[in-house]
Scaffold this motif. Structure first.
Motif, PDB file in Angstrom:
ATOM      1  N   PRO A  58     -16.340 -20.287  18.241  1.00 35.73           N
ATOM      2  CA  PRO A  58     -15.563 -19.782  16.908  1.00 35.73           C
ATOM      3  C   PRO A  58     -14.253 -20.379  17.217  1.00 35.73           C
ATOM      4  CG  PRO A  58     -15.882 -17.926  19.093  1.00 35.73           C
ATOM      5  CD  PRO A  58     -16.911 -18.396  18.992  1.00 35.73           C
ATOM      6  N   ARG A  59     -13.702 -20.397  16.269  1.00 33.55           N
ATOM      7  CA  ARG A  59     -12.374 -20.721  16.334  1.00 33.55           C
ATOM      8  C   ARG A  59     -11.286 -20.549  17.208  1.00 33.55           C
ATOM      9  NH1 ARG A  59     -10.845 -20.654   9.488  1.00 33.55           N
ATOM     10  NH2 ARG A  59     -12.831 -19.007   9.860  1.00 33.55           N
ATOM     11  N   HIS A  60     -10.111 -20.857  17.777  1.00 37.05           N
ATOM     12  CA  HIS A  60      -9.296 -20.692  18.458  1.00 37.05           C
ATOM     13  C   HIS A  60      -8.328 -19.470  17.045  1.00 37.05           C
ATOM     14  CE1 HIS A  60      -6.592 -21.270  21.713  1.00 37.05           C
ATOM     15  NE2 HIS A  60      -5.453 -20.599  20.379  1.00 37.05           N
ATOM     16  N   GLY A  61      -8.288 -18.905  18.450  1.00 40.15           N
ATOM     17  CA  GLY A  61      -8.202 -16.979  18.018  1.00 40.15           C
ATOM     18  C   GLY A  61      -8.642 -16.163  17.389  1.00 40.15           C
ATOM     19  N   PHE A  62      -9.657 -16.693  17.055  1.00 36.95           N
ATOM     20  CA  PHE A  62     -10.359 -15.311  16.371  1.00 36.95           C
ATOM     21  C   PHE A  62     -11.901 -15.479  17.847  1.00 36.95           C
ATOM     22  CE2 PHE A  62      -9.567 -17.790  13.196  1.00 36.95           C
ATOM     23  CZ  PHE A  62      -8.686 -17.261  12.056  1.00 36.95           C
ATOM     24  N   ALA A  63     -12.869 -14.393  17.451  1.00 41.18           N
ATOM     25  CA  ALA A  63     -13.675 -13.977  17.902  1.00 41.18           C
ATOM     26  C   ALA A  63     -14.853 -12.847  16.891  1.00 41.18           C
ATOM     27  CB  ALA A  63     -13.684 -12.524  18.795  1.00 41.18           C
ATOM     28  N   TRP A  64     -16.433 -13.171  16.939  1.00 48.84           N
ATOM     29  CA  TRP A  64     -17.416 -12.899  16.338  1.00 48.84           C
ATOM     30  C   TRP A  64     -17.544 -10.996  16.400  1.00 48.84           C
ATOM     31  CZ3 TRP A  64     -19.032 -16.107  12.453  1.00 48.84           C
ATOM     32  CH2 TRP A  64     -18.963 -17.332  13.190  1.00 48.84           C
ATOM     33  N   THR A  65     -17.355 -11.031  15.405  1.00 45.24           N
ATOM     34  CA  THR A  65     -17.920  -9.112  15.076  1.00 45.24           C
ATOM     35  C   THR A  65     -19.174  -8.985  14.364  1.00 45.24           C
ATOM     36  OG1 THR A  65     -16.153  -9.256  13.690  1.00 45.24           O
ATOM     37  CG2 THR A  65     -14.922  -8.861  15.572  1.00 45.24           C
ATOM     38  N   VAL A  66     -19.312  -8.164  14.683  1.00 45.43           N
ATOM     39  CA  VAL A  66     -20.826  -7.800  13.702  1.00 45.43           C
ATOM     40  C   VAL A  66     -20.254  -7.143  13.068  1.00 45.43           C
ATOM     41  CG1 VAL A  66     -22.605  -6.086  13.828  1.00 45.43           C
ATOM     42  CG2 VAL A  66     -22.029  -7.532  16.180  1.00 45.43           C
ATOM     43  N   LEU A  67     -20.767  -6.998  11.584  1.00 48.90           N
ATOM     44  CA  LEU A  67     -20.622  -6.395  10.606  1.00 48.90           C
ATOM     45  C   LEU A  67     -21.784  -5.160  10.824  1.00 48.90           C
ATOM     46  CD1 LEU A  67     -19.008  -9.363   7.669  1.00 48.90           C
ATOM     47  CD2 LEU A  67     -18.013  -7.599   9.858  1.00 48.90           C
ATOM     48  N   ALA A  68     -22.646  -5.668  10.660  1.00 46.79           N
ATOM     49  CA  ALA A  68     -24.230  -5.406  10.277  1.00 46.79           C
ATOM     50  C   ALA A  68     -25.058  -5.676  11.473  1.00 46.79           C
ATOM     51  CB  ALA A  68     -24.529  -4.990   8.752  1.00 46.79           C
ATOM     52  N   ASP A  69     -26.366  -4.515  11.647  1.00 43.40           N
ATOM     53  CA  ASP A  69     -27.183  -5.221  12.353  1.00 43.40           C
ATOM     54  C   ASP A  69     -28.965  -4.573  12.214  1.00 43.40           C
ATOM     55  OD1 ASP A  69     -28.733  -6.603  15.138  1.00 43.40           O
ATOM     56  OD2 ASP A  69     -29.429  -4.699  14.853  1.00 43.40           O
ATOM     57  N   SER A  70     -29.620  -4.748  11.391  1.00 39.23           N
ATOM     58  CA  SER A  70     -30.900  -4.001  11.248  1.00 39.23           C
ATOM     59  C   SER A  70     -30.640  -3.156  11.730  1.00 39.23           C
ATOM     60  CB  SER A  70     -31.349  -4.946  10.385  1.00 39.23           C
ATOM     61  OG  SER A  70     -31.843  -5.820  11.103  1.00 39.23           O
ATOM     62  N   ALA A  71     -31.522  -3.572  13.448  1.00 37.30           N
ATOM     63  CA  ALA A  71     -31.774  -2.751  14.643  1.00 37.30           C
ATOM     64  C   ALA A  71     -31.457  -2.424  15.143  1.00 37.30           C
ATOM     65  CB  ALA A  71     -32.254  -4.207  15.164  1.00 37.30           C
ATOM     66  N   SER A  92     -35.553  -8.904  13.073  1.00 37.07           N
ATOM     67  CA  SER A  92     -34.314  -8.464  12.688  1.00 37.07           C
ATOM     68  C   SER A  92     -33.542  -8.840  12.183  1.00 37.07           C
ATOM     69  CB  SER A  92     -33.822  -7.670  14.311  1.00 37.07           C
ATOM     70  OG  SER A  92     -33.148  -8.422  14.332  1.00 37.07           O
ATOM     71  N   LEU A  93     -31.801  -8.494  11.341  1.00 35.82           N
ATOM     72  CA  LEU A  93     -31.037 -10.006  11.075  1.00 35.82           C
ATOM     73  C   LEU A  93     -29.276  -9.541  11.440  1.00 35.82           C
ATOM     74  CD1 LEU A  93     -30.286 -10.844   7.361  1.00 35.82           C
ATOM     75  CD2 LEU A  93     -28.795  -8.855   8.444  1.00 35.82           C
ATOM     76  N   ARG A  94     -28.537  -9.750  11.902  1.00 36.78           N
ATOM     77  CA  ARG A  94     -27.276  -9.615  12.474  1.00 36.78           C
ATOM     78  C   ARG A  94     -26.436 -10.405  11.621  1.00 36.78           C
ATOM     79  NH1 ARG A  94     -26.791  -9.698  18.480  1.00 36.78           N
ATOM     80  NH2 ARG A  94     -28.145  -7.686  18.515  1.00 36.78           N
ATOM     81  N   LEU A  95     -25.662  -9.685  11.341  1.00 39.53           N
ATOM     82  CA  LEU A  95     -24.522 -10.182  10.131  1.00 39.53           C
ATOM     83  C   LEU A  95     -23.220  -9.813  10.899  1.00 39.53           C
ATOM     84  CD1 LEU A  95     -24.256 -11.495   7.231  1.00 39.53           C
ATOM     85  CD2 LEU A  95     -23.203  -9.243   6.988  1.00 39.53           C
ATOM     86  N   LEU A  96     -22.437 -11.724  11.047  1.00 40.87           N
ATOM     87  CA  LEU A  96     -21.181 -11.731  12.063  1.00 40.87           C
ATOM     88  C   LEU A  96     -20.001 -12.271  11.187  1.00 40.87           C
ATOM     89  CD1 LEU A  96     -23.759 -12.490  13.549  1.00 40.87           C
ATOM     90  CD2 LEU A  96     -22.312 -11.631  15.728  1.00 40.87           C
TER      91      LEU A  96
END
Length: 650
Positions: free
Chosen positions: A618-631, A641-645
């Protein structure tokens, strides 16, 4: 002298009457009280193709029809018979809906002398009215379309009063609108609502044309769906608009409900068969597969379509139109022309050019498949997205590259000069399996349609997880439910404009029927008592994510190049586990979309085993967060499955 106006309008001292009948020798304007014909007025004046005149002493609210005199020469395209009462093609209201009766048919070597008037709806003369009040403006921005049926969406809703279920008044009910608001969709696309007639094979089977793709009176709201007429339609459109939801009407101009040479005589066939239809001797061209084809490159059929579109746009206040079998609308005698008169007229019209237009870009005629050839800015139903997504998720090999192209907005089809939002992406629609049935049936089950299961497509690209149809096997049910969630995720994460089909977000099944056009019953209606609310909540989260993140809904074709000072490319392709994708046989994909400072990762595992997910740094100062996970999983990416971050400030 210009040709006079067409239609029947109240004016001082009576009526102004105009009707198009180019090859007629005489036209009679017939007035009715109930089923009793009380007067006939022969129109004495003719200017070009229009018969016209003033009829004194008649007030708004009266009912009328036409009788046309002329040659009976089917081989030359002429089917005039004054025994058949004809509905005004420019009528704006009818006293009732169409119902078939033997008196409506006129198929012999000589004209049938049975008077059809008792069995034909009568047009109602409208009083002059001031222009409609403006409706609330719709918000701009990205779109998520919800394809629905007015009747099917409202018939079983327990909070909607029984008296208005199945109607536009039911659609306007706060409970119906609250559901659409909670789901988050921006537009509803309604199956056809103009007054139509059943195909002649349906009544003997005890069936009706539920979908209503068989119009006769294009300016008239179907009396069953809108017993209050256009005022009821406009009230529903206004209620939806007030909730921030636009209304798109599915409109059918490729053919009429008069069908083939054995069909009923109701309107255009009796007034100007050779002028309005593309005739072939005593029969018709059949580019729509419905028995006849309107000759829309000719002035009067085109005028009828344009007047109908403007009428619905102004009087109902709709936000746009979906053009059924739009290849027919651009067809000349020698094939499809993207510069056809009707298509160009719509683009230039000061009312229509401001609306959302969506084309179904095919028909069954010569050169009927025209995906990508409609005007820039028009949406097009993208069946390649549908078929490729289905086949990839089913497990067909060698499709990762083609699937990725669809996920990126199908720019290979729509080109660099069109926004990828012109691609209307869908996995299911009214025509075909529901999403729940797509993952539960490999064969259609259309026996209820009375055609020995021969109707509907046999090429569904579906799968059943080892059990055909209903099952109580918990493992099978779980895998099916997981696939439904993953497919919803793929639809709402792909670049383009997503379209949901009514009830897919709620687990709706049609018992394997993939052509439920004649099923006006609980098989087709949304079962509100049986809704999967967890699935609705999951879908709503996907819709919210799509609308909130420019990385998902940006309309520019992707290039793989940096788009701003961050140096981040607009798209990065990798395996979920990291490293370049295996385009030849891979089943995992992680796509990082970037636009307007927003970065989203769509991680896909189409395999039967879990895989590690290694997102880009991720960019500096950012982190990946989960929006949705089909499983509903964390850590490794679960099978199928699909995961959206999204990148969020850390």
């Amino acid at each position: 002298m210009a040709e006079p106006p067409v239609g029947v309008l109240a004016e001082e001292g009576g009526l102004r009457v105009g009707v198009v009948a180019p090859d007629a020798t005489a036209i009679e304007f017939c007035l009715f009280e109930g089923e009793r014909e009380v007067a006939r007025h022969r129109l004495r004046d003719r200017t070009g193709a229009v018969w016209h005149g003033h009829v004194p002493g008649v007030r708004p609210g009266a009912c009328y029809g036409f009788r046309a005199h002329g040659p009976w020469a089917p081989g030359e395209g002429h089917r005039f018979n004054p025994a058949k009462l004809l509905v005004d093609p420019w009528a704006t209201a009818l006293d009732r809906g169409f119902r078939l009766h033997p008196a409506l048919f006129d198929t012999g070597e000589r004209p049938d002398e049975t008077d059809s008037a008792p069995f034909v709806p009568k047009a109602i003369i409208a009083a002059p009215a001031p222009p409609p009040m403006p409706l609330p403006s719709l918000p701009g921005g990205p779109r998520v379309i919800y394809e629905a049926h007015v009747r099917g969406f409202t018939m079983r809703h327990p909070a909607i009063p029984e008296a208005i279920r199945g109607t536009f008044a039911g659609l306007a009910h706060p409970a119906a609108i609250a559901y659409l608001q909670a789901l988050g969709v921006t537009h509803v696309e309604l199956l056809p609502v103009a007054a139509g007639v059943d195909e002649r094979h349906l009544p003997p089977l005890g069936l009706t044309n539920y979908w209503n793709y068989n119009p006769v009176a294009w300016l008239v709201p179907c009396p069953r769906l809108a017993p209050g007429g256009m005022a009821e339609v406009r009230a529903a459109v206004a209620a939806l608009r007030a909730a921030g939801i636009g209304t798109i009407l599915d409109v059918v101009f490729n053919h009429s409900g008069e069908s083939d040479a054995e069909g009923p005589t109701l309107s255009l066939r009796g007034l100007g068969n050779a002028a309005f239809y593309r005739t072939r001797g005593a029969g018709y061209a059949n580019d729509a597969g419905t028995g006849n084809t309107l000759a829309l490159e000719r002035p009067w059929p085109m005028r009828l379509v344009m007047d109908a579109l403007r009428h619905w746009a102004v009087q109902a206040g709709v936000a746009g139109f979906r053009l059924d079998l739009a290849a027919t609308l651009g067809r000349r005698e020698d094939g499809f022309d993207p510069q056809a008169p009707l298509l160009n007229a719509m683009r230039q019209d000061p009312v229509l050019r401001e609306l959302l237009i969506i084309a179904e870009p095919w028909d069954i005629g010569m050169g009927g498949y025209q995906l990508g050839r409609f005007p820039a800015g028009w949406g097009e139903w993208n069946d390649r997205f549908r078929d490729t997504t289905r086949r990839f998720w089913r497990g067909d090999g060698g499709l990762l590259g083609e699937f990725a192209t669809c996920l990126a907005g199908s720019a290979d089809i729509f080109g660099a000069d069109r926004p990828v939002t012109d691609s209307v992406n869908f996995i299911t629609a009214h025509d075909g399996f529901t999403l729940a049935d797509l993952v539960a049936f490999t064969e259609r089950r259309n026996w209820a349609n009375g055609e020995e299961n021969r109707d509907g497509t046999g090429e569904n690209h579906s799968w059943n997880h080892g059990v055909e149809g209903p099952t109580e096997d918990a493992g099978v049910l779980a895998r099916r439910a997981g696939d439904v969630r993953a497919l919803l995720g793929l639809l709402l994460a792909a670049r383009g404009t997503p379209m949901l089909s009514m009830g897919d977000e709620a687990g709706r099944s049609q018992g394997g029927n993939n052509n439920a056009y004649a099923q006006d019953n609980p098989l087709s209606w949304l079962d509100w008592e049986g809704i999967d609310w967890d699935l609705v909540e999951f879908t709503a989260a996907l819709v919210q994510a799509r609308l909130a993140h420019p990385a998902l809904h940006d309309g520019r074709p992707l290039t793989g190049e940096a788009v701003d000072e961050t140096g981040i490319p607009d798209v990065e392709w990798r395996r979920a586990e990291g490293g370049p994708p295996d385009w030849d046989g891979g089943r995992s994909l992680a796509v990082a979309f970037y636009a307007a400072g927003d970065r989203v990762l769509v991680a896909i595992n189409g395999d039967a085993e879990a895989v590690a997910l290694v997102p880009p740094v991720p960019r500096h100062g950012f982190a990946w967060t989960v929006l949705a996970d089909s499983a509903g999983a964390a850590g490794d990416l679960a099978p199928r499955s699909l995961r959206l971050l999204a990148e969020s400030p850390a």
